[in-house]
Motif scaffolding. Structure first.
Motif, mmCIF file in Angstrom:
data_model
loop_
_atom_site.group_PDB
_atom_site.id
_atom_site.type_symbol
_atom_site.label_atom_id
_atom_site.label_comp_id
_atom_site.label_asym_id
_atom_site.label_seq_id
_atom_site.Cartn_x
_atom_site.Cartn_y
_atom_site.Cartn_z
ATOM 1 N N LEU A 1 0.853 -1.184 0.000
ATOM 2 C CA LEU A 1 0.000 0.000 0.000
ATOM 3 C C LEU A 1 0.891 1.238 0.000
ATOM 4 O O LEU A 1 1.802 1.348 0.845
ATOM 5 N N GLN B 1 0.965 5.680 -1.028
ATOM 6 C CA GLN B 1 0.214 6.871 -1.403
ATOM 7 C C GLN B 1 0.534 7.264 -2.839
ATOM 8 O O GLN B 1 1.622 6.957 -3.357
ATOM 9 N N ALA C 1 -3.499 6.203 -8.538
ATOM 10 C CA ALA C 1 -4.577 5.333 -8.066
ATOM 11 C C ALA C 1 -4.943 4.287 -9.120
ATOM 12 O O ALA C 1 -5.257 3.139 -8.790
ATOM 13 N N THR D 1 -3.480 0.685 -9.241
ATOM 14 C CA THR D 1 -3.913 -0.331 -8.288
ATOM 15 C C THR D 1 -4.364 -1.587 -9.021
ATOM 16 O O THR D 1 -5.222 -1.532 -9.902
ATOM 17 N N THR E 1 -1.596 -1.421 -4.130
ATOM 18 C CA THR E 1 -2.717 -0.530 -3.852
ATOM 19 C C THR E 1 -2.183 0.882 -3.669
ATOM 20 O O THR E 1 -1.316 1.115 -2.835
ATOM 21 N N VAL E 2 -2.707 1.786 -4.476
ATOM 22 C CA VAL E 2 -2.266 3.176 -4.421
ATOM 23 C C VAL E 2 -3.434 4.019 -3.924
ATOM 24 O O VAL E 2 -4.493 4.052 -4.546
ATOM 25 N N SER E 3 -3.232 4.679 -2.810
ATOM 26 C CA SER E 3 -4.289 5.524 -2.243
ATOM 27 C C SER E 3 -4.137 6.951 -2.761
ATOM 28 O O SER E 3 -3.028 7.477 -2.864
ATOM 29 N N SER E 4 -5.247 7.548 -3.068
ATOM 30 C CA SER E 4 -5.214 8.914 -3.630
ATOM 31 C C SER E 4 -5.449 9.952 -2.547
ATOM 32 O O SER E 4 -5.726 9.625 -1.407
#
Length: 110
Positions: free
Chosen positions: A10, A12, A86, A89, A107-110
């Motif tokens: 995970l 950002q 994002a 992902t 998983t890339v969180s925005s």
């Protein structure tokens, strides 16, 4: 041939990850290796590939951000992913001679 993919996680948006694909039973240095990804509900797509002469190809959306490379001594192919978005992902898989690794989740969180 067995492939072991790792390095997902995970992160950002704007961050980086490096995926690794280690092979046993085959020499990655003398054959084509590719990284694919599959997001939920989508088809699996080729992200990057490298051939035996180290020629590389990339999905248009990752050009300039992702780099595929190999370490022949370690029989490993890497996918360096920078400036992640994002939309990157997905589960990432390596493929070699028609064999698939188990996949590693990015998983890339925005």
């Amino acid at each position: 041939v067995q492939l072991q993919a790792s390095g997902g996680g995970l992160v950002q948006a704007g961050g980086s990850l490096r995926l690794s694909c280690v092979a046993s039973g085959s020499h990655l240095s003398i054959n084509y290796v590719a990284w694919y990804r599959q997001a939920p509900g989508d088809q699996r797509e080729v992200v990057a590939a490298i051939d035996k002469d180290d020629n590389t190809n990339y999905l248009d959306s990752v050009k300039g951000r992702f780099t595929i490379s190999r370490d022949n001594a370690k029989n490993t192919v890497y996918l360096q992913m920078n400036n992640l978005k994002a939309e990157d992902t997905a589960v990432y898989y390596c493929n070699h001679l028609g064999h698939w690794g188990q996949g590693t989740q990015v998983t890339v969180s925005s």
